[in-house]
Design a protein around this motif. Structure first.
Motif, PDB file in Angstrom:
ATOM      1  N   ALA A 118     141.959  24.719  65.510  1.00  0.00           N
ATOM      2  CA  ALA A 118     142.579  24.849  64.381  1.00  0.00           C
ATOM      3  C   ALA A 118     144.202  25.227  64.628  1.00  0.00           C
ATOM      4  O   ALA A 118     144.793  25.927  64.334  1.00  0.00           O
ATOM      5  CB  ALA A 118     142.031  26.087  64.368  1.00  0.00           C
ATOM      6  N   GLY A 119     144.735  24.443  66.332  1.00  0.00           N
ATOM      7  CA  GLY A 119     146.035  24.709  66.210  1.00  0.00           C
ATOM      8  C   GLY A 119     146.937  26.086  67.724  1.00  0.00           C
ATOM      9  O   GLY A 119     147.897  26.395  67.361  1.00  0.00           O
ATOM     10  N   ALA A 120     145.732  26.202  67.815  1.00  0.00           N
ATOM     11  CA  ALA A 120     145.823  27.398  69.415  1.00  0.00           C
ATOM     12  C   ALA A 120     147.103  26.333  70.101  1.00  0.00           C
ATOM     13  O   ALA A 120     147.871  27.330  70.684  1.00  0.00           O
ATOM     14  CB  ALA A 120     144.542  27.702  70.018  1.00  0.00           C
ATOM     15  N   ASP A 121     147.245  25.398  70.429  1.00  0.00           N
ATOM     16  CA  ASP A 121     147.761  25.091  71.733  1.00  0.00           C
ATOM     17  C   ASP A 121     149.607  25.042  71.207  1.00  0.00           C
ATOM     18  O   ASP A 121     149.537  25.716  71.069  1.00  0.00           O
ATOM     19  CB  ASP A 121     147.593  23.746  71.988  1.00  0.00           C
ATOM     20  N   VAL A 122     149.875  24.599  69.771  1.00  0.00           N
ATOM     21  CA  VAL A 122     151.320  24.725  69.158  1.00  0.00           C
ATOM     22  C   VAL A 122     151.565  26.539  68.831  1.00  0.00           C
ATOM     23  O   VAL A 122     152.757  26.859  69.031  1.00  0.00           O
ATOM     24  CB  VAL A 122     150.849  24.292  67.535  1.00  0.00           C
ATOM     25  N   LEU A 123     150.663  27.399  68.760  1.00  0.00           N
ATOM     26  CA  LEU A 123     150.830  29.008  68.401  1.00  0.00           C
ATOM     27  C   LEU A 123     151.182  28.913  69.757  1.00  0.00           C
ATOM     28  O   LEU A 123     151.961  29.913  69.468  1.00  0.00           O
ATOM     29  CB  LEU A 123     149.065  28.966  67.628  1.00  0.00           C
ATOM     30  N   VAL A 124     150.492  28.574  70.693  1.00  0.00           N
ATOM     31  CA  VAL A 124     151.026  29.424  72.229  1.00  0.00           C
ATOM     32  C   VAL A 124     151.715  28.601  72.508  1.00  0.00           C
ATOM     33  O   VAL A 124     152.850  29.842  73.325  1.00  0.00           O
ATOM     34  CB  VAL A 124     149.933  29.016  72.996  1.00  0.00           C
ATOM     35  N   LEU A 127     154.781  30.912  70.658  1.00  0.00           N
ATOM     36  CA  LEU A 127     154.835  32.189  71.096  1.00  0.00           C
ATOM     37  C   LEU A 127     155.406  32.396  72.743  1.00  0.00           C
ATOM     38  O   LEU A 127     155.867  33.619  72.905  1.00  0.00           O
ATOM     39  CB  LEU A 127     153.771  32.777  70.789  1.00  0.00           C
ATOM     40  N   ALA A 128     155.856  31.535  73.111  1.00  0.00           N
ATOM     41  CA  ALA A 128     156.166  31.314  74.334  1.00  0.00           C
ATOM     42  C   ALA A 128     158.094  31.997  74.591  1.00  0.00           C
ATOM     43  O   ALA A 128     157.596  32.391  75.591  1.00  0.00           O
ATOM     44  CB  ALA A 128     156.100  29.483  75.489  1.00  0.00           C
ATOM     45  N   ARG A 129     158.469  31.290  74.136  1.00  0.00           N
ATOM     46  CA  ARG A 129     159.500  32.048  73.605  1.00  0.00           C
ATOM     47  C   ARG A 129     159.439  33.770  73.392  1.00  0.00           C
ATOM     48  O   ARG A 129     161.302  33.907  73.706  1.00  0.00           O
ATOM     49  CB  ARG A 129     160.254  31.544  72.468  1.00  0.00           C
ATOM     50  N   LEU A 130     159.045  33.823  73.009  1.00  0.00           N
ATOM     51  CA  LEU A 130     158.867  35.679  72.861  1.00  0.00           C
ATOM     52  C   LEU A 130     158.668  36.429  73.926  1.00  0.00           C
ATOM     53  O   LEU A 130     158.362  37.482  74.289  1.00  0.00           O
ATOM     54  CB  LEU A 130     157.726  36.199  71.901  1.00  0.00           C
ATOM     55  N   ASP A 131     157.865  35.751  74.927  1.00  0.00           N
ATOM     56  CA  ASP A 131     157.670  36.600  76.983  1.00  0.00           C
ATOM     57  C   ASP A 131     158.552  36.186  77.560  1.00  0.00           C
ATOM     58  O   ASP A 131     158.894  36.362  77.273  1.00  0.00           O
ATOM     59  CB  ASP A 131     156.291  35.064  77.335  1.00  0.00           C
ATOM     60  N   GLY A 132     158.227  38.263  77.905  1.00  0.00           N
ATOM     61  CA  GLY A 132     159.179  38.931  78.491  1.00  0.00           C
ATOM     62  C   GLY A 132     158.501  40.274  78.760  1.00  0.00           C
ATOM     63  O   GLY A 132     157.524  40.617  79.276  1.00  0.00           O
TER      64      GLY A 132
END
Length: 565
Positions: A118-124, A127-132
């Motif tokens: 369902a697109g989890a890879d794209v979602l991760v 969201l990677a840019r929000l990691d901080g």
């Protein structure tokens, strides 16, 4: 006194001083005070170690080395023992000296098959840019919300049909706790006739023999995956010497499975009444309910309803403890679950002895899946023939199918045992999604193998799929379409097994990792993969390593065209 005696006495003095001041890291007074405040009046029992680790993690967002030392002293355990348990489970963040604590909010995005489709890879990736410093984004194994793929969890708050926007909104609003959905509480359950059957049992209106016979005639089998006849299991444990215990398995970590959560979120007392009837019939002294940590909403429901039941019981209750898992698929295996309840790492035990003879705390233990107990009341009230007569294609009973993937209506579908996957899709799931054609299916979650659409007319039940190298397990059915490849699904599942292996036995620990590397190659080495699969199946201690090769074998057998690309 000779010189040798003086030396010996001096050595004894040094040993005594060493025992008074044990080696290792000293306890920090502040950390010890914090641990004592968290534990409060709770008994300092070894089996509560995981519960205490949860208290630390929930309060501080991580588990520091100082807290491990303090907890070890408070429980009179070796520091290594506490450390080994804390680092075994995914949901504990152990922070060593010099390391930074994780951000205050963790977002877990499910990466297992249904969510990946369902697109989890794209979602991760989004969201990677929000990691901080304030937020941590990590991939996670199945969280039991496959019908809402892709699914994520913000803190302990599940996000269905997740997108970057909905996750960011939850983070910004501080929505990090699960909110239980509306459900049938104790008052509503009793008004609808709940606990009358239990009361009738205790009043002598139903005998133990009559109840056991009803269960046996209903053909109710264990619905967690093993399929052992429920009535026979009750008789076996009842014949063992008291005291006897019960362990209820609601770990539900098999990818694609979410039926236990579905029922708990709607009608928890139907399960609890079945549990108490079983305890009465078998002569159980204490019950331990093991609930996976991902089900925070269910935990809130069970905590509230168990308190309500204890405050106004329909009968004298046995001791009931709700235990919280900590993120370990292996604890779905009955003996690993028992180890976890005892406060240890979830390492499967060698068998024999079986848990019915030597189980929890060394006592005979009735181990049951939640859904099995859920049906006890209905079977006793409506009769064995009612339940057994529900089957199709020569099978008996009802099955709760957790259906996900490329269907129009994913979800839990209560259907006759023995229904075929084609019938299930057409009659219960609203057909395939627009633009998708039925290509393949997993009949029993990650462990149950993969079959092509041309074998879509096999009855779905215990014992019907084994001739095809598959099994129904917990009835987690994942549907693939022409847009998917079985080899990609198999690789996703093997990555899951590699991450979730407890590491106890080398064939599973090394074999799953080696298989991932080989399956990621463009061309699969059939001979080497088959040899590796055989070693895993033959030499692994528990079902994880034994069943992990099933998807590989199915790709070779049923989807050879995908390996010719």
């Amino acid at each position: 006194m000779n010189e040798q005696s003086v030396v010996d006495i001096s050595g004894l003095d040094r040993k005594r001083r060493a025992r008074a001041h044990p080696k290792g890291r000293p306890v920090e007074p502040q950390a010890l005070a914090e641990i004592r405040a968290l534990l409060g009046e709770a008994p300092r029992r070894r089996d509560l170690l995981i519960e205490f680790l949860h208290r630390i993690q929930d309060c501080y967002g991580h588990i520091s080395g100082a807290h491990i030392v303090a907890l070890a002293q408070e429980l009179r355990l070796a520091m290594t023992e506490v450390y080994e348990v804390a680092t075994f489970y995914h949901h504990f963040d152990v922070v060593k000296e010099g390391e930074s604590a994780p951000p205050p909010i963790t977002v877990r995005v499910c990466e297992t098959l249904s969510c990946q489709m369902a697109g989890a890879d794209v979602l991760v990736a989004e969201l990677a840019r929000l990691d901080g410093r304030k937020l941590r984004v990590i991939g996670a194994p199945c969280i039991g919300r496959c019908e809402h793929a892709p699914a994520a969890v913000v803190g302990r708050n599940p996000i269905d049909s997740a997108s970057a926007q909905t996750i960011i909104a939850a983070v910004e609003a501080g929505h990090i706790e699960a909110e239980p959905p509306p459900y049938i509480d104790l008052g509503a359950y009793r008004r609808a006739g709940g606990y009358r059957t239990l009361s009738a049992c205790l009043a002598g209106e139903r005998t133990v023999d009559a109840v056991l016979a009803e269960l046996e005639n209903s053909a109710l089998r264990g619905l967690g995956g093993a399929g052992f006849p429920a009535g026979r299991k009750w008789r076996i444990v009842r014949a063992e010497a008291a005291p006897r215990l019960m362990a209820v398995n609601i770990d539900e970590g098999e990818p694609g499975t979410f039926k236990d959560r579905y029922y708990l979120e709607r009608d928890p007392h139907r399960f609890l009444e079945g549990m108490l009837i079983a305890a009465w019939a078998v002569g159980i002294d204490a019950i331990y309910i093991y609930l996976r940590d991902e089900y925070a909403g269910c935990r809130a429901i069970l905590t509230q309803e168990l308190d309500a039941l204890a405050a106004d019981p329909p009968c004298p209750l046995p001791k009931i403890e709700l235990r919280r898992g900590a993120g370990a698929y292996i604890c779905g295996e009955e003996s690993a679950m028992i180890e976890s309840i005892e406060g240890k790492r979830g390492m499967p035990r060698l068998r024999p002895p079986y848990v019915a003879q030597v189980g929890l705390f060394g006592r005979p233990t009735l181990e049951h899946n939640m859904e099995t107990l859920y049906w006890v009341r209905d079977i006793l009230e409506q009769g064995a023939d009612w339940f057994a007569g529900q089957g199709r294609h020569g099978r008996k009973g009802l099955r709760s199918f957790s259906v996900s993937g490329r269907v129009a209506r994913p979800g839990v579908h209560l259907a006759p045992a023995g229904i075929t996957v084609r019938e299930l899709i057409a009659e219960y799931c609203g057909g395939m999604l627009p633009g998708h054609e039925f290509y393949a299916y997993l009949p029993g979650g990650a462990s149950g193998g993969i079959l092509p659409a041309r074998l879509g007319d096999i009855p779905l039940d215990f014992d019907t799929l084994q001739p095809y190298g598959c099994f129904i397990g917990s009835a987690a059915v994942i549907i693939l379409s022409q847009h998917d490849r079985a080899r990609d699904a198999a690789l996703n599942l093997m990555r899951f097994f590699a991450d979730e292996s407890c590491g106890q036995c080398t064939p599973c620990r090394v074999g799953t990792e080696k298989a991932v590397g080989m399956m990621a190659e463009k061309r699969w080495d059939e001979g080497l993969l088959n040899d590796l699969s055989q070693a895993m199946a033959d030499a692994s201690i528990c079902g994880l390593g034994q069943a992990a090769p099933n998807p590989i074998a199915c790709v070779f057998k049923y989807f050879p065209q995908e390996l010719e690309d």
